[in-house]
Design an enzyme around this catalytic site. Structure first.
Site, PDB file in Angstrom:
ATOM      1  CG  HIS A  14      40.728  49.611  42.268  1.00 51.78           C
ATOM      2  ND1 HIS A  14      42.155  50.348  42.716  1.00 51.78           N
ATOM      3  CD2 HIS A  14      39.982  49.561  43.362  1.00 51.78           C
ATOM      4  CE1 HIS A  14      42.108  49.520  43.717  1.00 51.78           C
ATOM      5  NE2 HIS A  14      40.792  49.404  44.391  1.00 51.78           N
ATOM      6  CG  HIS A  16      37.961  44.535  42.557  1.00 50.24           C
ATOM      7  ND1 HIS A  16      38.843  43.612  42.771  1.00 50.24           N
ATOM      8  CD2 HIS A  16      38.333  45.570  43.891  1.00 50.24           C
ATOM      9  CE1 HIS A  16      39.611  44.329  44.056  1.00 50.24           C
ATOM     10  NE2 HIS A  16      39.361  45.847  43.973  1.00 50.24           N
ATOM     11  CG  HIS A 189      44.109  46.646  46.081  1.00 47.96           C
ATOM     12  ND1 HIS A 189      44.847  45.724  44.681  1.00 47.96           N
ATOM     13  CD2 HIS A 189      43.200  46.832  46.466  1.00 47.96           C
ATOM     14  CE1 HIS A 189      43.339  46.121  44.445  1.00 47.96           C
ATOM     15  NE2 HIS A 189      42.545  46.278  45.331  1.00 47.96           N
ATOM     16  CD  GLU A 192      41.495  49.034  50.884  1.00 47.92           C
ATOM     17  OE1 GLU A 192      40.283  49.437  51.126  1.00 47.92           O
ATOM     18  OE2 GLU A 192      42.389  48.212  50.826  1.00 47.92           O
ATOM     19  CG  ASP A 270      37.341  49.263  46.378  1.00 46.87           C
ATOM     20  OD1 ASP A 270      37.423  48.114  45.041  1.00 46.87           O
ATOM     21  OD2 ASP A 270      37.779  49.338  47.193  1.00 46.87           O
ATOM     22  CG  ASP A 271      35.019  45.963  45.607  1.00 48.56           C
ATOM     23  OD1 ASP A 271      35.127  44.514  45.209  1.00 48.56           O
ATOM     24  OD2 ASP A 271      35.838  46.187  46.497  1.00 48.56           O
TER      25      ASP A 271
END
Length: 311
Positions: A14, A16, A189, A192, A270-271
């Site tokens: 996961h 991006h 997603h 969250e 994630d990022d």
């Protein structure tokens, strides 16, 4: 974190691509285009809207085949530096097209960068195409058309991403059904920022193979039972959840509880550029701040490979 975590081969599921462009790379791209440089604190946003503003800035700098080549090359090198030997990365092609990009150039640039970075070492990157929630249903079908038309074997499936909203699941059920009929893997997603009831709806209507985040599962034993029964894995990213306000304090994060209840969990960044983190840092965080044992650290790492679609 125990020393072995740094050298242990790892997988990440996961992450991006667009959220992995660090300020140094942004400034190289900006310099080539004669645009202003960004400061080191460029990604110091305070909420999801600030996060999206940063994302749109990144998209505005990715415009040529060379830009995508550099993105893929830098991304893969950074993963390899942490001994992440397998990655399934998210990429949102439709937003790039809306922003004026051309898919042929995007594909050629990314593929060249990935191939160059993978050559001669044990590291692989595969892709999942995001369907942004902020766009209409047509964006989902257009994304499937891209996958069908270009037959890019690096692309394994799709993911529903973006800020969750009420009523945004059912309209996409037929998109996910079509994706499954095409043999694609599916991720969504969910949970969250939304309640467990919406996560239950996601599981029921979209039938994803994995769930991104899934924090609210901890509030509903039926959702937990469904996750365990179906084997659907949660892709969790604690630093992301903390900085975006999905949890108020790292001690409130449900990862340890869900892991102990028998839910399959994988750890991710994630990022990483946006959140100034790395997979090694996330492992350190869950061990030192969330009291996850070394045994469960090994379990999280093992899950990364076992829950991968293409490893």
């Amino acid at each position: 974190m125990p020393d072995w975590c740094h050298t242990e081969p790892k997988a990440e599921l996961h992450i991006h691509l667009e959220g992995s462009v660090f300020p140094q790379t942004l400034n190289r791209l900006a310099h080539k285009k004669g645009l202003p440089q960004v400061a080191e604190d460029f990604y110091d946003f305070r909420d999801f809207d600030g996060f999206n503003q940063c994302l749109m800035h990144v998209l505005g700098l990715l415009t040529t085949e060379e830009d995508y080549y550099r993105l893929a090359l830098d991304f893969t090198d950074r993963q390899a530096s942490q001994n992440i030997i397998y990655t399934e990365a998210f990429f949102m092609p439709y937003l790039h097209l809306v922003n004026g990009g051309h898919f042929e150039a995007i594909k050629q640039g990314l593929e060249a960068g990935f191939k160059e970075a993978e050559a001669g070492r044990q590291v692989r990157v595969r892709l999942l195409f995001n369907l942004p929630r902020g766009l209409d249903r047509e964006a989902g079908f257009k994304t499937l058309e891209l996958i069908e038309k270009y037959k890019w074997d690096r692309v394994l499936g799709i993911d529903l991403a973006g800020k969750e909203g009420k009523g945004d699941i059912a309209p996409r059920a037929d998109i996910f059904a079509k994706a499954r009929s095409m043999g694609l893997k599916t991720v969504a997603h969910a949970g969250e920022f939304s309640p467990a009831s919406q996560m239950a709806e996601t599981l029921r209507l979209l039938k994803p193979h994995r769930i991104g985040h899934g924090l609210s599962a901890i509030n509903d034993e039926k959702v937990i039972e469904t996750l365990i029964k179906t084997g659907v894995c949660l892709e969790m990213a604690p630093t992301s959840n903390l900085l975006l306000g999905a949890v108020g304090d790292i001690s409130d994060h449900p990862l340890p509880q869900l892991l102990q209840k028998g839910v399959k969990v994988v750890l991710n960044t994630d990022d990483p550029a946006f959140f100034k983190t790395s997979l090694n840092r996330e492992l350190d965080l869950v061990h030192n701040e969330m009291q996850v044992s070394e045994k469960d650290l090994k379990r999280l790492i093992r899950n990364g490979f076992e829950q991968a679609f293409g490893f």
